[in-house]
Design a protein around this motif. Structure first.
Motif, mmCIF file in Angstrom:
data_model
loop_
_atom_site.group_PDB
_atom_site.id
_atom_site.type_symbol
_atom_site.label_atom_id
_atom_site.label_comp_id
_atom_site.label_asym_id
_atom_site.label_seq_id
_atom_site.Cartn_x
_atom_site.Cartn_y
_atom_site.Cartn_z
ATOM 1 N N LYS A 187 0.885 -1.216 0.033
ATOM 2 C CA LYS A 187 -0.059 -0.247 0.040
ATOM 3 C C LYS A 187 0.911 1.185 0.006
ATOM 4 O O LYS A 187 0.589 2.226 -0.604
ATOM 5 N N LYS A 198 2.038 5.879 -2.961
ATOM 6 C CA LYS A 198 0.887 5.233 -2.280
ATOM 7 C C LYS A 198 -0.172 4.605 -3.363
ATOM 8 O O LYS A 198 -0.221 5.135 -4.444
ATOM 9 N N SER A 200 -2.834 3.862 -3.158
ATOM 10 C CA SER A 200 -4.350 4.393 -2.934
ATOM 11 C C SER A 200 -4.662 5.847 -4.094
ATOM 12 O O SER A 200 -5.898 5.871 -4.310
#
Length: 281
Positions: A187, A198, A200
């Motif tokens: 992650k 990241k 994300s």
């Protein structure tokens, strides 16, 4: 290689191929033939069959051992292939039915292959393999050092000629998938400036594009986010860690001023770097 079907196809090194390579080099009348050696495992079904004279499906290194139930059942075929760099041809030279091989055993097979090919007059410049731990151990046993640092040595001396280096090439497609897997699993990674890289941000970009119904110049979709269902597809990894994805992130951050992309610069730089390296390799 349809002619390959008509020769001795049992596991091990195949003398017919080495003889054909020797004759080919001899016909070049002194012209140097440069090649690379590639090796990889191919998963096979674990199964024992009777071929009319013996049971097959056990581990077989092609050295004439009697197969018996005391041997483990093979689950992979380790294949070696020669690819010419100066002409347009390639040919498999051997395969071995294996359950598992450690680094020393792999290194021994590579040395044997290089020695046999050297006797044919073929000059090797590189060895290509994927980045599994067994292959990295093999590289160390051959005399290379893949650890980044003062002792980094991405080559080893040819077993038949100490003056001839053989360079190691980690398969770019496999390494790209490993890089994608690591980022998606961990992650968050840290770069040399301790800035966060990241996964994300990639998920957020896919979500924004899905909600808007528009792609910002890239091919990112649900398949790239849920990559575990198709983790062997190089295309998905290449399209995820691509410059078009990095540019879209920076566009969302700098032009659209979307708050969820604040601080994505390190992630974009990382993706740009991986994309560029993959293109080079």
């Amino acid at each position: 290689a349809s002619w390959y079907k008509s020769i001795d196809g049992n596991p091990g090194f195949h003398d017919e191929i080495f003889q054909a390579l020797h004759d080919m080099v001899k016909a070049r009348d002194g012209q140097k033939v440069l090649c690379t050696l590639m090796m990889d495992e191919v998963a096979i079904r674990k199964q024992i069959d009777w071929n009319g004279s013996k049971y097959v499906g056990y581990v077989d290194m092609g050295i004439g051992l009697e197969t018996s139930s005391s041997l483990p059942v093979a689950k992979e075929a380790l294949v070696m292939m020669v690819v010419c760099l100066t002409e347009r041809w390639k040919v498999p030279i051997s395969y071995f039915l294996i359950e598992a091989l450690n680094g020393k055993e792999r290194a021994k097979l590579v040395r044997m292959a290089l020695e046999k090919l050297y006797a044919c007059g073929i000059h090797f410049v590189s060895l290509t393999f994927d980045g599994c731990s067994g292959n990295c151990s093999m590289a160390t046993d051959l005399g290379a050092n893949l650890e980044i640092g003062d002792h980094f040595r991405p080559f080893f001396s040819h077993p038949s000629d100490d003056e001839q280096p053989v360079y190691l090439v980690l398969d770019p497609c496999h390494m790209l998938k490993l890089m994608r897997n690591m980022l998606a699993d961990k992650k968050v990674l840290l770069d040399s400036n301790l800035d966060s890289i990241k996964w994300s941000y990639i998920e957020k970009l896919e979500k924004v594009q899905c909600e808007e119904g528009l792609l910002a110049g890239n091919k990112l979709n649900k398949n790239h986010i849920n990559w575990t269902r198709q983790k062997m597809k190089v295309k998905l990894a290449a399209q995820t860690l691509s410059s078009s994805v990095a540019k879209a992130m920076l566009f969302c951050c700098n032009d659209l001023k979307l708050p969820q992309f604040e601080g994505c610069e390190a992630t974009a730089k990382f993706i740009f770097t991986i994309d560029r390296l993959f293109d080079f390799l």
